[in-house]
Write an enzyme that holds these catalytic residues in place. Sequence first.
Site, PDB file in Angstrom:
ATOM      1  N   ASP A   1      -0.801  24.688  29.451  1.00 31.64           N
ATOM      2  CA  ASP A   1       0.101  23.972  30.354  1.00 31.64           C
ATOM      3  C   ASP A   1       1.285  23.489  29.512  1.00 31.64           C
ATOM      4  OD1 ASP A   1      -0.740  21.685  29.017  1.00 31.64           O
ATOM      5  OD2 ASP A   1      -1.416  20.624  30.806  1.00 31.64           O
TER       6      ASP A   1
ATOM      7  N   HIS B   1     -23.244  29.205  17.185  1.00 30.38           N
ATOM      8  CA  HIS B   1     -24.368  28.657  17.952  1.00 30.38           C
ATOM      9  C   HIS B   1     -24.195  28.794  19.463  1.00 30.38           C
ATOM     10  CE1 HIS B   1     -25.970  25.782  14.556  1.00 30.38           C
ATOM     11  NE2 HIS B   1     -25.812  27.035  14.151  1.00 30.38           N
TER      12      HIS B   1
ATOM     13  N   HIS C   1     -30.478  30.658  19.056  1.00 24.17           N
ATOM     14  CA  HIS C   1     -29.253  30.282  19.785  1.00 24.17           C
ATOM     15  C   HIS C   1     -29.059  31.137  21.032  1.00 24.17           C
ATOM     16  CE1 HIS C   1     -28.393  27.629  16.533  1.00 24.17           C
ATOM     17  NE2 HIS C   1     -28.438  28.630  15.660  1.00 24.17           N
TER      18      HIS C   1
ATOM     19  N   CYS D   1      -3.980  22.466  26.336  1.00 23.88           N
ATOM     20  CA  CYS D   1      -3.284  21.494  27.182  1.00 23.88           C
ATOM     21  C   CYS D   1      -2.975  20.297  26.288  1.00 23.88           C
ATOM     22  CB  CYS D   1      -4.083  21.139  28.438  1.00 23.88           C
ATOM     23  SG  CYS D   1      -5.601  20.202  28.193  1.00 23.88           S
ATOM     24  N   GLY D   2      -2.628  19.168  26.851  1.00 19.64           N
ATOM     25  CA  GLY D   2      -2.240  18.025  26.024  1.00 19.64           C
ATOM     26  C   GLY D   2      -3.366  17.569  25.108  1.00 19.64           C
ATOM     27  N   THR D   3      -4.537  17.383  25.699  1.00 16.30           N
ATOM     28  CA  THR D   3      -5.705  16.944  24.919  1.00 16.30           C
ATOM     29  C   THR D   3      -6.702  18.062  24.666  1.00 16.30           C
ATOM     30  OG1 THR D   3      -6.848  16.404  26.960  1.00 16.30           O
ATOM     31  CG2 THR D   3      -5.605  14.603  25.891  1.00 16.30           C
ATOM     32  N   GLY D   4      -6.614  19.133  25.428  1.00 15.00           N
ATOM     33  CA  GLY D   4      -7.635  20.183  25.405  1.00 15.00           C
ATOM     34  C   GLY D   4      -8.794  19.881  26.338  1.00 15.00           C
TER      35      GLY D   4
HETATM   36  C1  RB5 Z   1      -0.643  16.845  31.259  1.00 14.77           C
HETATM   37  O1  RB5 Z   1       0.182  15.726  31.230  1.00 14.77           O
HETATM   38  C2  RB5 Z   1      -2.003  16.495  30.647  1.00 14.77           C
HETATM   39  O2  RB5 Z   1      -2.712  15.695  31.526  1.00 14.77           O
HETATM   40  C3  RB5 Z   1      -2.763  17.748  30.309  1.00 14.77           C
HETATM   41  O3  RB5 Z   1      -2.013  18.521  29.420  1.00 14.77           O
HETATM   42  C4  RB5 Z   1      -4.113  17.562  29.641  1.00 14.77           C
HETATM   43  O4  RB5 Z   1      -4.028  16.708  28.559  1.00 14.77           O
HETATM   44  C5  RB5 Z   1      -5.234  17.234  30.541  1.00 14.77           C
HETATM   45  O5  RB5 Z   1      -6.393  17.140  30.139  1.00 14.77           O
END
Ligand code: RB5
Length: 145
Positions: free
Chosen positions: A7, A97, A132, A64-67
């Site tokens: 994203d 694993h 595994h 994404c921002g945090t994954g």
């Molecule tokens: C987008 O702002 C953010 O929410 C998305 O990239 C992600 O971190 C969601 O888990």
Amino acid sequence: MIAIGSDHGGFELKNEIIKHLKKRGFTVEDFGTFSKDSVDYPDIAKAVCEPVAAGKFSFGILVCGTGIGISIAANKIKGIRAALCADPYSAAKAKQHNNANVITLGGRVTGPDLAMTIVDAYIDADFEGGRHQKRVDKIMDLEQN
Ligand code: RB5
């Protein structure tokens, strides 16, 4: 062949990862997003994971921002075992694993140098099978019931 997508929160890191993979000689198909404009990460997870689950790619990479969001979405798709990886040890174990077929990273969490060690650790590891395999089979059974 590797499928990749992100994203807007993972856009820049995704582009760095693509460059790195190409330097390593891999063929990469980029499922977007293609700008920093806001998009919804479940749409990208679906675009990458459906062909991965169908066996059209060796594995997928999602950012994404945090994954986190994109890994939650990816794991809703049948046949996908997505692992959020923030360090190379976990990335290697995700293959050895868990036989993860998708790894996810956080573009706002993990810097590019660390990200490349994570990607490399996953790629260079092999699934160990044995005990595994039984556990991975049990994970996949959870999808059926
Ligand atoms: C987008 O702002 C953010 O929410 C998305 O990239 C992600 O971190 C969601 O888990």
